[in-house]
Design a protein around this motif. Structure first.
Motif, short mmCIF file in Angstrom:
data_model
loop_
_atom_site.label_atom_id
_atom_site.label_comp_id
_atom_site.label_asym_id
_atom_site.label_seq_id
_atom_site.Cartn_x
_atom_site.Cartn_y
_atom_site.Cartn_z
N ALA A 1 -0.71 -6.58 -0.29
CA ALA A 1 -1.66 -7.26 -0.96
C ALA A 1 -1.05 -8.34 -1.74
O ALA A 1 0.01 -8.10 -2.47
N ARG B 1 -5.25 -11.56 -0.53
CA ARG B 1 -5.12 -11.51 0.86
C ARG B 1 -4.38 -10.07 1.25
O ARG B 1 -3.55 -9.83 0.45
N LEU B 2 -4.72 -9.73 2.07
CA LEU B 2 -4.06 -8.40 2.77
C LEU B 2 -3.55 -8.66 4.11
O LEU B 2 -4.16 -8.91 4.95
N TRP B 3 -2.39 -8.38 4.23
CA TRP B 3 -1.43 -8.53 5.36
C TRP B 3 -0.77 -7.22 5.97
O TRP B 3 -0.80 -6.35 5.25
N ARG B 4 -1.02 -7.33 7.11
CA ARG B 4 -0.61 -6.08 8.01
C ARG B 4 1.10 -6.24 7.87
O ARG B 4 1.64 -7.24 8.40
N GLY B 5 1.68 -5.27 7.14
CA GLY B 5 2.96 -5.65 6.92
C GLY B 5 3.99 -4.40 7.55
O GLY B 5 3.45 -3.55 8.14
N HIS C 1 -2.57 -11.40 8.31
CA HIS C 1 -3.42 -11.09 7.45
C HIS C 1 -4.82 -11.02 8.06
O HIS C 1 -5.48 -11.80 8.56
N PRO C 2 -5.36 -9.60 7.85
CA PRO C 2 -6.60 -9.38 8.40
C PRO C 2 -7.88 -9.66 7.69
O PRO C 2 -8.72 -9.94 8.06
N GLN D 1 2.18 -0.12 4.99
CA GLN D 1 1.69 -0.83 6.16
C GLN D 1 0.73 -1.96 5.94
O GLN D 1 0.74 -2.69 6.68
N THR D 2 0.63 -2.27 4.54
CA THR D 2 -0.40 -3.35 4.03
C THR D 2 0.16 -3.91 3.05
O THR D 2 0.80 -3.15 2.05
N SER E 1 0.88 -1.28 -0.25
CA SER E 1 0.14 0.20 -0.09
C SER E 1 0.73 1.23 -0.02
O SER E 1 1.98 1.19 0.35
#
Length: 82
Positions: A48, A57-61, A66-67, A45-46, A41
């Motif tokens: 994909a 999948r979306l991951w909190r990076g 992955h939320p 912070q995210t 993103s």
């Protein structure tokens, strides 16, 4: 920020690497197909990731779980940490 590289792979995982020295930071698991695309993103912070399992999948990076995931018909579901 250009400090972390995210790579998708045929083993259904996303791996994060530190660009400055090539250190492996983290492996994200959860896809059921070859990971074909990965993007950060704008705020970094995210992450994909999209794969042959037809999910995004979306991951909190870059530090973890992955939320949520999305697959046709694009319904969102929550998941516990990766």
């Amino acid at each position: 920020d250009g400090k972390t590289l995210a790579l998708g792979s045929g083993d259904q995982k996303v791996r994060l690497w530190r660009v400055s020295d090539g250190t492996h930071l983290l492996t994200l698991s959860g896809h059921r197909g070859e990971v074909q695309s990965v993007a950060f993103s704008p705020d970094g912070q995210t992450i994909a990731s999209g794969s042959r399992d037809r999910e995004v999948r979306l991951w909190r990076g870059p530090d973890g779980p992955h939320p949520s995931t999305s697959s046709p018909p694009w319904l969102w579901e929550g998941f516990p940490g990766g």
